[in-house]
Enzyme design. Structure first.
Site, PDB file in Angstrom:
ATOM      1  N   CYS A  49       6.480   1.197  -0.727  1.00 33.67           N
ATOM      2  CA  CYS A  49       5.659  -0.135  -1.136  1.00 33.67           C
ATOM      3  C   CYS A  49       5.822  -1.311  -2.197  1.00 33.67           C
ATOM      4  CB  CYS A  49       4.159   0.047  -2.235  1.00 33.67           C
ATOM      5  SG  CYS A  49       2.910  -0.861  -2.601  1.00 33.67           S
ATOM      6  N   CYS A  87       3.473  -3.356  -4.122  1.00 34.38           N
ATOM      7  CA  CYS A  87       3.482  -2.528  -5.328  1.00 34.38           C
ATOM      8  C   CYS A  87       5.110  -2.471  -6.810  1.00 34.38           C
ATOM      9  CB  CYS A  87       3.291  -1.162  -5.409  1.00 34.38           C
ATOM     10  SG  CYS A  87       2.023  -1.076  -4.076  1.00 34.38           S
ATOM     11  N   ASP A  88       6.487  -2.123  -6.038  1.00 35.45           N
ATOM     12  CA  ASP A  88       7.093  -2.221  -7.200  1.00 35.45           C
ATOM     13  C   ASP A  88       8.436  -2.948  -7.042  1.00 35.45           C
ATOM     14  OD1 ASP A  88       6.032  -0.052  -6.944  1.00 35.45           O
ATOM     15  OD2 ASP A  88       6.720   1.189  -5.905  1.00 35.45           O
TER      16      ASP A  88
END
Ligand code: FAD
Length: 318
Positions: free
Chosen positions: A136, A139-140
């Site tokens: 992701c 997200c990261d």
């Protein structure tokens, strides 16, 4: 009648489930949508959606799904945050045993369970998950500011997410097992024009390597099996998806080899009263717009099924 009986249960709150919910609630079908994690589905992890009609400037995945949820709520869609532990779908009454011990029944169901990123299943992938291995970018991505990272894959998602990662990383190496990308031309043009992105063709990742602090390199295998080590601190895998079908009774639902459900064009499975929509279906292209379309068709078909088989229960209350 049980206090937890509905005309229609929708499983999953991604674009397919929320659109099915909108159509069903608007048709005054007493409907419950059950979602096990967060209403939104995979779109929640998409930083920018550029290809959903009506949003000419693009829209964040979060905002798009918030709008879809509010739209369905406006027509009275009921939602429950719960995991379904067991499905009984064969009889005329569909039965759902929830993890909290509750039982829900319904006259019809639309399965919108969706899918999730596929894993490469190579050494180091599991060991370094969350410590350099990610699925992701939204997200990261911010963890990799000014670092050298890799993206594995050559489809739309891989290229779109590689472009997003240019906001953070210093250099992104896209590793693709073929000699050309599958992504749409417009994404390819943007990626080829982006100086932070480099490509490694005809190459597979054999292992993720690292130490206590996380990922340090990838072991690559190129043409003729030639191996090379690529130093990176992070790797994002976008090599396709697998169906969220673990708890579904696959012995009674027709599915393809990968476990995606077969339906006809009305989104009906071979089991009466059981419909499926979105990424859980066996189909060629998986996008938000056709997940939503599937959801609309499935809700219309479910409404037709309910009228035919349960004609006197149009105003059934839970
Ligand atoms: C990184 C990434 C980027 C993408 N970018 C784009 C893009 O830019 N444009 C585009 O059109 N598409 C994009 N896609 C694809 C798009 O997100 C999917 O096609 C779409 O979300 C499918 O919707 P769905 O409702 O079928 O399933 P999902 O979005 O997968 O939603 C399924 C939902 O069902 C829930 N669920 C599963 N099993 C159960 C159960 N047993 N009980 C209760 N709930 C359950 C899950 O928790 C999930 O919330 C992207 C996908 C990814 C991974």
């Amino acid at each position: 009648m049980s206090a937890s009986h509905y005309q229609l249960v929708i499983v999953g709150g991604g674009p397919a489930g929320l659109t099915a919910g909108l159509y069903a609630a608007r048709a005054r079908i007493n409907t419950l949508l059950i979602e096990k994690t967060a209403v939104s589905g995979q779109v929640l992890v998409t930083e920018r959606v550029d290809n959903y009609p009506g949003f000419a400037d693009g829209v964040s995945g979060y905002e798009l799904m918030e709008k879809m949820a509010l739209h369905a709520e406006r027509f009275g869609l009921q939602k429950k945050l719960a995991g379904i532990a067991e499905f009984a779908l064969e009889g005329p009454e569909k039965r759902f045993s929830l993890e909290n011990g509750e039982t829900i029944t319904a006259d019809a169901v639309i399965l919108c369970n969706g899918a999730r990123p596929r894993k490469l299943n190579i050494p180091g992938e599991r060991e370094f998950a969350g410590r350099g291995v990610s699925y992701c970018a939204t997200c990261d991505g911010p963890f990799y500011r000014n670092q050298e990272i890799a993206v594995v894959g050559g489809g739309n998602t891989a290229i779109q997410e590689a472009l997003h990662l240019t906001k953070f990383a210093q250099k992104i190496t896209v590793i693709h097992r073929r000699s050309e990308l599958r992504a749409t031309k417009i994404l390819q043009e943007r990626a080829f024009a982006e100086e932070k992105i480099e490509f490694v063709w005809n190459t597979q990742v054999k292992a993720v390597q690292g130490g206590k602090s996380g990922v340090e390199s990838l072991l690559l295998s190129g043409e003729g099996g030639a191996e090379q080590v690529l130093p990176v601190t992070g790797v994002f895998m976008f090599i396709g998806i697998q169906p969220n079908n673990e708890l579904l009774p696959l012995e009674v639902l027709e599915h393809d080899q990968a476990g995606f459900l077969h339906t006809d064009e009305a989104m009906a499975t071979a089991l009466p009263g059981v419909f499926a929509a979105g990424d859980i279906r066996s189909k060629k292209f998986r996008q938000i717009v056709n997940a939503a379309s599937d959801g609309a068709v499935a809700a219309l078909s479910a409404g037709h099924y309910l009228e035919q088989h349960f004609p006197n229960t149009s105003d059934k209350s839970s």
